[in-house]
Design a protein around this motif. Structure first.
Motif, PDB file in Angstrom:
ATOM      1  N   PRO A 218     -39.360   0.122  11.015  1.00 17.01           N
ATOM      2  CA  PRO A 218     -40.622   0.755  10.630  1.00 17.01           C
ATOM      3  C   PRO A 218     -41.488   1.173  11.817  1.00 17.01           C
ATOM      4  O   PRO A 218     -42.344   2.037  11.683  1.00 17.01           O
ATOM      5  N   LYS A 219     -41.280   0.588  12.975  1.00 14.48           N
ATOM      6  CA  LYS A 219     -42.103   0.901  14.139  1.00 14.48           C
ATOM      7  C   LYS A 219     -41.356   1.647  15.238  1.00 14.48           C
ATOM      8  O   LYS A 219     -41.972   2.339  16.049  1.00 14.48           O
ATOM      9  N   ILE A 220     -40.044   1.498  15.310  1.00 15.13           N
ATOM     10  CA  ILE A 220     -39.279   2.027  16.439  1.00 15.13           C
ATOM     11  C   ILE A 220     -38.283   3.084  15.967  1.00 15.13           C
ATOM     12  O   ILE A 220     -37.650   2.937  14.929  1.00 15.13           O
ATOM     13  N   TYR A 221     -38.174   4.171  16.737  1.00 16.55           N
ATOM     14  CA  TYR A 221     -37.178   5.199  16.453  1.00 16.55           C
ATOM     15  C   TYR A 221     -36.495   5.618  17.759  1.00 16.55           C
ATOM     16  O   TYR A 221     -37.054   5.481  18.853  1.00 16.55           O
ATOM     17  N   PHE A 222     -35.278   6.134  17.627  1.00 27.36           N
ATOM     18  CA  PHE A 222     -34.510   6.584  18.780  1.00 27.36           C
ATOM     19  C   PHE A 222     -34.395   8.096  18.722  1.00 27.36           C
ATOM     20  O   PHE A 222     -33.898   8.649  17.734  1.00 27.36           O
ATOM     21  N   ARG A 223     -34.881   8.781  19.747  1.00 21.05           N
ATOM     22  CA  ARG A 223     -34.773  10.240  19.834  1.00 21.05           C
ATOM     23  C   ARG A 223     -33.480  10.573  20.557  1.00 21.05           C
ATOM     24  O   ARG A 223     -33.405  10.596  21.779  1.00 21.05           O
ATOM     25  N   ALA A 224     -32.458  10.839  19.755  1.00 21.91           N
ATOM     26  CA  ALA A 224     -31.125  11.056  20.313  1.00 21.91           C
ATOM     27  C   ALA A 224     -31.014  12.395  21.024  1.00 21.91           C
ATOM     28  O   ALA A 224     -30.110  12.581  21.859  1.00 21.91           O
ATOM     29  N   ALA A 225     -31.883  13.340  20.714  1.00 21.09           N
ATOM     30  CA  ALA A 225     -31.863  14.646  21.362  1.00 21.09           C
ATOM     31  C   ALA A 225     -33.277  15.193  21.445  1.00 21.09           C
ATOM     32  O   ALA A 225     -33.985  15.248  20.447  1.00 21.09           O
ATOM     33  N   ASP A 226     -33.660  15.581  22.649  1.00 21.67           N
ATOM     34  CA  ASP A 226     -34.958  16.215  22.881  1.00 21.67           C
ATOM     35  C   ASP A 226     -34.675  17.449  23.739  1.00 21.67           C
ATOM     36  O   ASP A 226     -34.422  17.342  24.941  1.00 21.67           O
ATOM     37  N   PHE A 227     -34.739  18.643  23.124  1.00 25.91           N
ATOM     38  CA  PHE A 227     -34.315  19.882  23.782  1.00 25.91           C
ATOM     39  C   PHE A 227     -35.495  20.847  23.883  1.00 25.91           C
ATOM     40  O   PHE A 227     -36.303  20.952  22.956  1.00 25.91           O
TER      41      PHE A 227
END
Length: 374
Positions: A218-227
């Motif tokens: 609920p608090k943490i996310y992983f940005r697998a791609a930032d383009f």
């Protein structure tokens, strides 16, 4: 005499009874009139019942961190605390994700604190307190997407003919466990001298950004791609390509306010338009990207948002590169809105051209545009 009195008393009670009967009938009719109606659940809509006994029909957009986004047929987009929802019924398959990682889909029914999915005629119950997110199922792919288009134009005639435009568009796909976003902005400005008929371009840039986030908490996310792809003639940049991966954290996430921050390593490659004889026309660099996004619902019709990112790279590639964007979105009617947006960009070490001219470090723009959300 007694007979006369008896007759008068009998007439009195008879008249009193006749006067009372309509009142009793009216009370019964009035009671019947104010009975709570039973809603008819049309399959063209998702239905939500609030604990205040109010019913809304529309479309379930998503639910995350106990905040339900519901596109009401009459009230447009609403963000509702899940604790205020008494009943929820979906018209199509929904995908749910539980805290233990379980992902399931089917027709969603939430009633009296009980969560269930109906799939192929089979009802499966789930622990409501273990619910992490809700999104439209991949079975209805179109329901996972939303987007916007904005256009701002400035035309001027007279001693100088001027034409400015800013065009922006974007889309987003949300599922129960992930989010994909893509945004594009193009800015162009030119003027023509009426005496010499000479045309001069004063702005010509474009920027495309996209990201893919995976939610596992609920608090943490992983940005697998930032383009990001960016081009700007007045910054002497033919193109600049940025790619990174980041870890994000929800600092604030309420029904009216959200604030995210993300940090991670990145790679950037830049191709310059014109450079000196001893300079390379392309540079690449490893770096670090820090970004933050903030949104606040000022009123039901006005939203404020702000985003900032800084890319820390080597000096030959531009040094620290800052991008700031903030503004107001004002709902006009239905899916149309008015946007006031301020942009600020700064490149610490812009590249000189072959004539020795160095672009300005700072660029500012204030844009007024009309938009359509879909």
């Amino acid at each position: 005499m007694n007979n006369t009195i008896t007759i008068l008393i009998t007439k009195f009670f008879t008249i009193l009874l006749l006067l009372t009967l309509p009142t009793i009938g009216y009370a019964e009719d009035d009671k019947s009139k104010w009975q709570k109606p039973t809603p008819v659940f049309k399959q063209d809509f998702d239905w939500i019942k609030l604990k205040s006994d109010e019913w809304l029909k529309g479309d379930i957009v998503s639910m995350y961190d106990e905040k339900l986004e519901f596109d009401s047929d009459e009230l447009d987009m609403q963000t509702i605390d899940l604790e205020d929802v008494a009943e929820l019924r979906s018209k199509a398959w929904q995908s749910i994700r539980m805290f233990d990682g379980t992902i399931a889909e089917g027709y969603l029914v939430l009633k009296d604190g009980q969560l269930s999915l109906v799939k192929n005629g089979v009802t499966t119950n789930y622990e409501f307190s273990n619910l992490l997110s809700i999104a439209s199922s991949g079975k209805n792919e179109i329901d996972l997407w939303d987007g916007y288009i904005n256009l701002g134009i400035n035309l001027r005639e007279g001693n100088t003919a001027q034409f400015d435009y800013t065009f922006s568009a974007g889309m987003q796909r949300r599922s129960s466990s992930s989010r994909f976003k893509a945004d594009y902005t193009s800015d162009y400005s030119s003027y023509e001298d009426q005496d010499t008929e000479a045309s001069t371009v004063t702005a010509d840039s474009e920027r495309l950004t996209s990201s893919y986030d995976w939610f596992f908490n609920p608090k943490i996310y992983f940005r697998a791609a930032d383009f990001e792809y960016m081009a700007d003639d007045f910054l002497n940049i033919d193109y600049r390509i940025h790619y990174g991966i980041e870890l994000g954290y929800h600092i604030i996430d309420t029904s009216r306010t959200s604030w995210d921050i993300n940090l991670g390593p990145s790679y950037q490659k830049t191709k310059f338009i014109d450079v000196g004889p001893d300079d390379s026309d392309s540079e690449d660099s490893l770096g670090v990207t820090l970004g933050t996004d903030f949104t606040f619902e000022v009123t039901s019709d006005i939203d404020y948002d702000a985003s900032y990112s800084v890319q820390v790279i080597d000096e030959a590639s531009g040094g620290n590169i800052h991008h700031f964007q903030t503004g107001l979105e004002i709902d006009l009617t239905n899916d149309f809105d008015l946007e006031l947006t301020f942009y600020a960009d700064r490149t610490e070490s812009p590249k000189k051209d072959s004539a020795g001219n160095t672009p300005e470090k700072n660029d500012y723009r204030l844009v007024v545009s009309f938009g359509y959300d879909f």
